[in-house]
Scaffold this motif. Structure first.
Motif, PDB file in Angstrom:
ATOM      1  N   ALA A   1     -16.433  -6.012   2.883  1.00 42.31           N
ATOM      2  CA  ALA A   1     -16.935  -5.158   3.954  1.00 42.31           C
ATOM      3  C   ALA A   1     -17.272  -5.924   5.226  1.00 42.31           C
ATOM      4  O   ALA A   1     -16.999  -5.450   6.334  1.00 42.31           O
ATOM      5  CB  ALA A   1     -18.169  -4.392   3.476  1.00 42.31           C
ATOM      6  N   LEU A   2     -17.879  -7.097   5.096  1.00 40.53           N
ATOM      7  CA  LEU A   2     -18.287  -7.826   6.296  1.00 40.53           C
ATOM      8  C   LEU A   2     -17.833  -9.276   6.332  1.00 40.53           C
ATOM      9  O   LEU A   2     -17.689  -9.845   7.404  1.00 40.53           O
ATOM     10  CB  LEU A   2     -19.819  -7.802   6.439  1.00 40.53           C
ATOM     11  N   GLY A   3     -17.630  -9.881   5.171  1.00 39.63           N
ATOM     12  CA  GLY A   3     -17.263 -11.294   5.158  1.00 39.63           C
ATOM     13  C   GLY A   3     -15.876 -11.530   5.721  1.00 39.63           C
ATOM     14  O   GLY A   3     -15.679 -12.330   6.634  1.00 39.63           O
ATOM     15  N   ASN A   4     -14.914 -10.827   5.177  1.00 38.66           N
ATOM     16  CA  ASN A   4     -13.526 -10.954   5.640  1.00 38.66           C
ATOM     17  C   ASN A   4     -12.860  -9.587   5.543  1.00 38.66           C
ATOM     18  O   ASN A   4     -11.942  -9.369   4.757  1.00 38.66           O
ATOM     19  CB  ASN A   4     -12.784 -11.983   4.775  1.00 38.66           C
ATOM     20  N   PRO A   5     -13.309  -8.626   6.360  1.00 37.45           N
ATOM     21  CA  PRO A   5     -12.881  -7.237   6.187  1.00 37.45           C
ATOM     22  C   PRO A   5     -11.511  -6.938   6.796  1.00 37.45           C
ATOM     23  O   PRO A   5     -11.057  -7.621   7.723  1.00 37.45           O
ATOM     24  CB  PRO A   5     -13.966  -6.461   6.941  1.00 37.45           C
ATOM     25  N   ALA A   6     -10.904  -5.893   6.250  1.00 43.37           N
ATOM     26  CA  ALA A   6      -9.714  -5.331   6.895  1.00 43.37           C
ATOM     27  C   ALA A   6     -10.193  -4.548   8.118  1.00 43.37           C
ATOM     28  O   ALA A   6     -11.160  -3.805   8.056  1.00 43.37           O
ATOM     29  CB  ALA A   6      -8.985  -4.414   5.925  1.00 43.37           C
TER      30      ALA A   6
ATOM     31  N   ILE B   1     -16.741  10.975  14.931  1.00 41.74           N
ATOM     32  CA  ILE B   1     -16.947  10.053  13.805  1.00 41.74           C
ATOM     33  C   ILE B   1     -15.748  10.085  12.863  1.00 41.74           C
ATOM     34  O   ILE B   1     -15.218   9.036  12.466  1.00 41.74           O
ATOM     35  CB  ILE B   1     -18.232  10.408  13.045  1.00 41.74           C
ATOM     36  N   THR B   2     -15.276  11.277  12.524  1.00 37.38           N
ATOM     37  CA  THR B   2     -14.142  11.375  11.596  1.00 37.38           C
ATOM     38  C   THR B   2     -12.869  10.801  12.227  1.00 37.38           C
ATOM     39  O   THR B   2     -12.047  10.206  11.529  1.00 37.38           O
ATOM     40  CB  THR B   2     -13.913  12.823  11.141  1.00 37.38           C
ATOM     41  N   ALA B   3     -12.740  10.934  13.540  1.00 40.53           N
ATOM     42  CA  ALA B   3     -11.587  10.335  14.222  1.00 40.53           C
ATOM     43  C   ALA B   3     -11.644   8.811  14.127  1.00 40.53           C
ATOM     44  O   ALA B   3     -10.619   8.144  13.919  1.00 40.53           O
ATOM     45  CB  ALA B   3     -11.554  10.777  15.679  1.00 40.53           C
ATOM     46  N   ALA B   4     -12.853   8.249  14.270  1.00 42.69           N
ATOM     47  CA  ALA B   4     -13.005   6.795  14.144  1.00 42.69           C
ATOM     48  C   ALA B   4     -12.685   6.351  12.724  1.00 42.69           C
ATOM     49  O   ALA B   4     -12.049   5.308  12.508  1.00 42.69           O
ATOM     50  CB  ALA B   4     -14.424   6.381  14.524  1.00 42.69           C
ATOM     51  N   LEU B   5     -13.100   7.136  11.745  1.00 45.43           N
ATOM     52  CA  LEU B   5     -12.816   6.800  10.350  1.00 45.43           C
ATOM     53  C   LEU B   5     -11.324   6.872  10.048  1.00 45.43           C
ATOM     54  O   LEU B   5     -10.801   6.094   9.248  1.00 45.43           O
ATOM     55  CB  LEU B   5     -13.582   7.742   9.410  1.00 45.43           C
ATOM     56  N   ASP B   6     -10.621   7.793  10.706  1.00 49.98           N
ATOM     57  CA  ASP B   6      -9.182   7.942  10.471  1.00 49.98           C
ATOM     58  C   ASP B   6      -8.404   6.689  10.842  1.00 49.98           C
ATOM     59  O   ASP B   6      -7.345   6.413  10.264  1.00 49.98           O
ATOM     60  CB  ASP B   6      -8.635   9.140  11.261  1.00 49.98           C
ATOM     61  N   THR B   7      -8.905   5.944  11.805  1.00 50.92           N
ATOM     62  CA  THR B   7      -8.202   4.727  12.234  1.00 50.92           C
ATOM     63  C   THR B   7      -8.793   3.466  11.620  1.00 50.92           C
ATOM     64  O   THR B   7      -8.265   2.372  11.819  1.00 50.92           O
ATOM     65  CB  THR B   7      -8.229   4.597  13.771  1.00 50.92           C
ATOM     66  N   ALA B   8      -9.904   3.602  10.885  1.00 54.39           N
ATOM     67  CA  ALA B   8     -10.585   2.444  10.307  1.00 54.39           C
ATOM     68  C   ALA B   8      -9.937   2.006   9.003  1.00 54.39           C
ATOM     69  O   ALA B   8      -9.273   2.789   8.323  1.00 54.39           O
ATOM     70  CB  ALA B   8     -12.058   2.768  10.068  1.00 54.39           C
ATOM     71  N   LYS B   9     -10.153   0.759   8.660  1.00 55.98           N
ATOM     72  CA  LYS B   9      -9.737   0.231   7.363  1.00 55.98           C
ATOM     73  C   LYS B   9     -10.948  -0.048   6.468  1.00 55.98           C
ATOM     74  O   LYS B   9     -10.829  -0.057   5.247  1.00 55.98           O
ATOM     75  CB  LYS B   9      -8.944  -1.065   7.559  1.00 55.98           C
ATOM     76  N   THR B  10     -12.110  -0.278   7.115  1.00 55.22           N
ATOM     77  CA  THR B  10     -13.324  -0.613   6.369  1.00 55.22           C
ATOM     78  C   THR B  10     -14.503   0.165   6.945  1.00 55.22           C
ATOM     79  O   THR B  10     -14.627   0.303   8.161  1.00 55.22           O
ATOM     80  CB  THR B  10     -13.627  -2.126   6.450  1.00 55.22           C
ATOM     81  N   LEU B  11     -15.357   0.666   6.050  1.00 55.70           N
ATOM     82  CA  LEU B  11     -16.554   1.398   6.454  1.00 55.70           C
ATOM     83  C   LEU B  11     -17.772   0.823   5.744  1.00 55.70           C
ATOM     84  O   LEU B  11     -17.755   0.597   4.531  1.00 55.70           O
ATOM     85  CB  LEU B  11     -16.427   2.881   6.081  1.00 55.70           C
ATOM     86  N   ILE B  12     -18.843   0.585   6.504  1.00 58.61           N
ATOM     87  CA  ILE B  12     -20.146   0.215   5.943  1.00 58.61           C
ATOM     88  C   ILE B  12     -21.118   1.310   6.345  1.00 58.61           C
ATOM     89  O   ILE B  12     -21.213   1.651   7.527  1.00 58.61           O
ATOM     90  CB  ILE B  12     -20.643  -1.131   6.503  1.00 58.61           C
ATOM     91  N   TRP B  13     -21.849   1.855   5.370  1.00 62.88           N
ATOM     92  CA  TRP B  13     -22.701   3.023   5.661  1.00 62.88           C
ATOM     93  C   TRP B  13     -24.125   2.744   5.199  1.00 62.88           C
ATOM     94  O   TRP B  13     -24.370   2.415   4.048  1.00 62.88           O
ATOM     95  CB  TRP B  13     -22.145   4.253   4.927  1.00 62.88           C
TER      96      TRP B  13
END
Length: 395
Positions: A179-184, A301-313
């Protein structure tokens, strides 16, 4: 990996000291939520299957170095036996662990009484740690949730015995590294909750590491107010306005986009089913409270998630405990869950309110990883070195 796992250890005939977190909720003498117990089953069953003898080392509540009968781990034994499907025997004293009875030797799993009954535990006392180390041949840390504590059973033992991570600790560390060390990339972080003041280090670290930072909950109100918007009677830390502006400036310099709600759900009272309306974030009535993000905000928010590879919540987007102010959290969480289920998103979440909110949304099962670590998860997100993890790396 810079730390060993159970796969690196020869367990046959070995006594394995396993630091676990079974600080579970109890009511009327019975465990009411076995989640933390279920999480350690893979480690215990693996040790048993490979010929090892597990002795569980755990804390329960905060006895502060004194024996408090109401904080005995005895209450967990029935739940442990049900989860492991084998016999578990409580060893009430350190002397008892040093001189095991025949009955204790016959048990499949040993459970050392609340380690925090001993003042040497929280003091990280080397003599106490040496007594503990003498009880085992191998040390296995399976308690990431206690890894932010520099205690005898979380750090000192790792330097006194061959040490490794248990299956739960291994899963936590691998998920956090992803998620944070070496994320996609791109990486999106969702951070909610009531107060900016409790998450300053978290926000300061994330704007340096993620591509998009979504801010929700009462924290968002503070940022909106810092931009000069009227937030009415909303929960808001007006005295943190300068800090919020500083965080936004740091994000801009780091190339991190901050997403604040463009529209909000407002009400005059905080109550189930209260009359409410959607307004622009700039148009909160002076007698109203912002209690959730609006549909436009959710769409961004959902648009940002659509283009994301990694999510931290970490943290909800609104007052998720009551309807209708749970709508934004539910919608965004369910969208993230769908993306995760389809293999399009690596999603890691943690923190007490977060787990509760994702469960309420019916989204938790499809997230890539849900941490139950609480404080340790937050300190990791803040970029801090966790003593329990550092000790394993040096082992």
């Amino acid at each position: 990996m810079s730390w060993k796992t159970l796969d690196d250890m020869d367990l046959a005939g070995k006594r394995v000291l396993v630091r676990v977190d079974i600080n579970v909720p109890v009511d009327k003498g019975a465990v009411t939520d076995t989640t933390r117990i279920e999480r350690i089953v893979p480690t215990v069953t693996d040790i048993l299957a490979r010929g090892g003898k597990p002795m569980l080392v755990a804390h329960f509540d905060r006895p502060r170095g004194k024996v408090v009968p109401s904080m005995s781990l005895r209450v967990t034994v029935p739940a442990l036996e049900a989860a492991f499907v084998c016999s578990v025997r409580l060893i009430e004293t350190l002397e008892g662990a040093e001189n095991l009875t025949e009955e204790a030797r016959a048990a499949d799993v040993l459970l050392l009484e609340n380690i925090r009954f001993h003042p040497g535990e929280e003091a990280n006392d080397p003599d106490f740690a040496a007594r503990l180390a003498a009880l085992g041949d191998i040390y296995c840390n399976d308690a990431f949730s206690a890894a932010h504590r520099a205690h005898a059973s979380t750090t000192a033992l790792a330097h006194l015995l061959p040490a490794c991570a248990g299956r739960l600790m291994q899963a936590e560390l691998q998920a956090l590294e992803a998620a944070l060390g070496n994320p996609a990339r791109p990486v999106v972080a969702v951070v909610g909750g009531a107060k900016v003041s409790t998450k300053l280090d978290l926000l300061g670290n994330l704007v340096q590491k993620v591509d998009t930072l979504v801010i929700g909950g009462g924290m968002a109100n503070t940022f909106l107010a810092a931009m000069g918007l009227d937030v009415g009677r909303s929960l808001c830390e007006h005295d943190m306005a300068a800090t919020a502006r500083d965080i936004m400036a740091k994000a801009g310099a780091a190339g991190c986009t901050i997403l604040l709600p463009a529209d909000v759900v407002v009400a005059r009272e905080f109550a189930e089913g209260a009359a409410h309306e959607v307004t622009g974030a700039h148009a909160c009535p002076p007698d109203a409270m912002i209690l959730d993000a609006g549909p436009q905000a959710v769409a961004r928010i959902t648009a940002a998630l659509d283009t994301a590879k990694t999510l931290i919540w970490n943290g909800p987007l609104g007052a998720f405990e009551i309807a209708p102010f749970d709508a934004a959290t539910n919608a965004a969480a369910q969208h993230a869950a769908r993306l995760s289920r389809d293999g399009r998103l690596i999603s890691v979440a943690g923190g007490g309110d977060t787990v509760s909110a994702l469960n309420r949304a019916g989204a938790a099962a499809d997230f890539t990883y849900i941490s139950t670590a609480g404080g340790a998860f937050l300190e990791w997100m803040e970029g801090r070195d966790l003593p329990g993890v550092a000790a394993l790396k040096g082992a």
